[in-house]
Design a protein around this motif. Structure first.
Motif, short mmCIF file in Angstrom:
data_model
loop_
_atom_site.label_atom_id
_atom_site.label_comp_id
_atom_site.label_asym_id
_atom_site.label_seq_id
_atom_site.Cartn_x
_atom_site.Cartn_y
_atom_site.Cartn_z
N SER A 351 -18.65 15.29 -13.24
CA SER A 351 -18.63 13.87 -12.90
C SER A 351 -20.00 13.20 -12.87
O SER A 351 -20.10 12.02 -12.53
N ALA A 352 -21.07 13.90 -13.21
CA ALA A 352 -22.41 13.31 -13.13
C ALA A 352 -22.53 12.02 -13.93
O ALA A 352 -23.19 11.06 -13.51
N ILE A 353 -21.86 11.98 -15.08
CA ILE A 353 -21.96 10.80 -15.95
C ILE A 353 -21.45 9.54 -15.25
O ILE A 353 -21.87 8.42 -15.57
N GLU A 354 -20.56 9.71 -14.27
CA GLU A 354 -20.00 8.57 -13.55
C GLU A 354 -21.00 7.96 -12.56
O GLU A 354 -20.76 6.87 -12.03
N PHE A 355 -22.11 8.65 -12.31
CA PHE A 355 -23.12 8.15 -11.38
C PHE A 355 -24.25 7.40 -12.08
O PHE A 355 -25.14 6.87 -11.42
N LEU A 356 -24.21 7.33 -13.41
CA LEU A 356 -25.29 6.68 -14.14
C LEU A 356 -25.37 5.19 -13.84
O LEU A 356 -26.44 4.58 -13.99
N ASP A 357 -24.26 4.62 -13.40
CA ASP A 357 -24.28 3.17 -13.12
C ASP A 357 -25.12 2.84 -11.89
O ASP A 357 -25.38 1.66 -11.60
N VAL A 384 -33.81 11.08 -17.33
CA VAL A 384 -32.60 11.46 -16.59
C VAL A 384 -31.92 12.60 -17.33
O VAL A 384 -31.52 12.45 -18.49
N HIS A 385 -31.80 13.74 -16.68
CA HIS A 385 -31.14 14.93 -17.26
C HIS A 385 -29.73 14.98 -16.70
O HIS A 385 -29.51 15.49 -15.59
N CYS A 386 -28.78 14.44 -17.44
CA CYS A 386 -27.40 14.34 -16.97
C CYS A 386 -26.54 15.39 -17.68
O CYS A 386 -26.31 15.31 -18.89
N HIS A 387 -26.06 16.37 -16.92
CA HIS A 387 -25.20 17.41 -17.48
C HIS A 387 -23.76 16.92 -17.53
O HIS A 387 -23.28 16.27 -16.59
N CYS A 388 -23.07 17.25 -18.60
CA CYS A 388 -21.65 16.89 -18.72
C CYS A 388 -20.97 17.86 -19.66
O CYS A 388 -21.61 18.64 -20.36
N PHE A 389 -19.66 17.82 -19.67
CA PHE A 389 -18.86 18.74 -20.47
C PHE A 389 -18.48 18.09 -21.81
O PHE A 389 -18.26 16.89 -21.90
#
Length: 404
Positions: A351-357, A384-389
């Motif tokens: 869910s990290a990508i959902e916090f980019l906002d 920003v190093h955003c891990h996602c699947f």
């Protein structure tokens, strides 16, 4: 050349267990009769190097080829890879005749300790479960973690016992019983063998981590990713770890002389993160918080401006400290004050990508936006190093999948 059909092979006894039936280790004792040459002890090396014998010596794993006879220190038995005397190659028979050696029978006794975990499981599980039988587990200190599929659950205690028996240093085996908790990132588990002790100690990247595996998230398979990301940081960088866990990014970064804001929503993770900072002597370089990810992203920018790390000494190796003391050198200069965050780490793939906002608010719409924009205009924006699947293996397709 002798046919391999006459060579010695070892397979464990077959003992198919019913669900819940206990494992009887004594049932895996087996005696194999092999033939060998009785040789003078003084000539052991000579015969072992004989060309005609080299390819015919016993090849059972973990079994010694040379056996000392009980009560006879002057003789040895050189075990051969044959279980029928009349199938011995003629060159071996000729060596025995020329050197006046006896061809003797010898019993090789194999017990439960000889067989591998995979061999034991294949001998005890129903045949229908053998082909896709799980054998892997994750190791964390004294604890092994398995993730058994439903069809193997009736035999969970068998898996646990065999894994415990066959891996030195293990004291506990646990099985995952639920999906990862979406809020605090840990999963329910049950002990299927050994002690009910989920407090573990793990060593990674030269650091020590202690935590209760039943209350926090840890994945030993991510060690390479931890090291890869930390290698991108420069000494003195200010790093903000949004989902820090117990510190697999934050603490190695601090050991590299970075300064770190480390956050995790899970109170247990924050607790062990703080303890691990002390254990690894980086407590003055890591500031731990227990906040929601969005709240942390927003507050971290202001934190860096108004409450930066000050009076922090660089970490020195023991050799550096010894040299400093020997030469009576002054202590190293304090780290420069850093008010700009260079890296954000967001290792929460689900869910990290959902916090980019949260970043537009943090950097452009807060009450300090004028000061923030000015300093980051000069110093540059953070990475920003955003891990996602993603299921895509191709880099371009993976990028397109993530951006969707």
């Amino acid at each position: 050349m002798a046919s391999t059909s006459y060579r010695v092979s070892a397979v464990p006894p077959i003992r198919r267990l019913e669900p819940g039936e206990p494992l009887n280790r004594d049932e895996f004792r087996k005696s194999i009769s092999v033939f060998g040459l009785k040789i003078p002890a003084s000539r052991t090396t000579e015969f072992m190097r004989t060309k005609e014998l080299k390819g015919s010596l016993l090849q059972l794993p973990k079994i010694k080829t040379v056996v000392q006879l009980e009560g006879d220190n002057d003789a040895r038995i050189l075990l051969l890879d044959f279980y029928q005397a009349d199938r011995l190659p003629e060159e071996i028979v000729e060596i025995a005749r020329q050197n006046q050696l006896d061809i003797v029978s010898h019993a090789v006794v194999l017990d439960y300790s000889y067989w591998t975990a995979e061999e034991i499981l294949k001998s005890t599980l129903p045949e229908s479960l053998i082909e896709d039988m799980p054998t892997a587990f994750t190791l964390m200190g004294h604890l092994a973690h398995v993730n058994l599929r439903d069809e193997y659950l009736p035999y969970k205690y068998l898996f646990g016992q065999v894994i415990l028996d066959k891996n030195r240093g293990l004291r506990s085996v646990v099985n995952k019983t639920d999906n990862i908790d979406t809020t605090f990132r840990f999963f329910k588990m049950e002990t299927i063998a050994g002690e009910t002790d989920t407090m573990v100690e793990v060593h990674e990247s030269g650091c020590t981590f202690r935590f209760d595996f039943a209350k926090v998230y840890w994945n030993s398979r991510l060690g390479t990713e931890h090291e890869r990301l930390v290698s991108m940081f420069q000494p003195g960088d200010l790093v903000a770890d949004v989902f820090a866990g117990v510190g697999p990014f934050a603490i190695p970064a601090a050991r590299k002389n970075c300064l770190v804001f480390a956050n995790d929503l899970n109170p247990s993770s924050a607790k062990y993160l703080l303890q691990n900072c002390g254990e690894n002597r980086v407590q003055d370089r890591v500031r731990v918080t227990n906040l929601d990810g969005r709240e942390f992203i927003n507050s971290s920018v202001i934190e860096a401006l108004d409450r930066p790390f000050v009076n922090v000494q660089p970490i020195q190796s023991s050799k550096q400290r010894a040299r400093q003391a020997r030469l009576k050198q002054p202590p190293p200069k304090e780290e420069p004050v850093q008010r700009v965050i260079r890296h954000y780490v967001m290792n929460l793939p689900a869910s990290a990508i959902e916090f980019l906002d949260a970043f537009p608010q943090a950097f452009g719409a807060s009450e300090r936006s004028k000061d923030i924009k000015e300093i980051y205009r000069i110093e540059g924006m953070p990475t920003v190093h955003c891990h996602c699947f993603t299921r895509e293996l191709d880099a371009q397709r993976a990028t397109e999948d993530i951006l969707k």
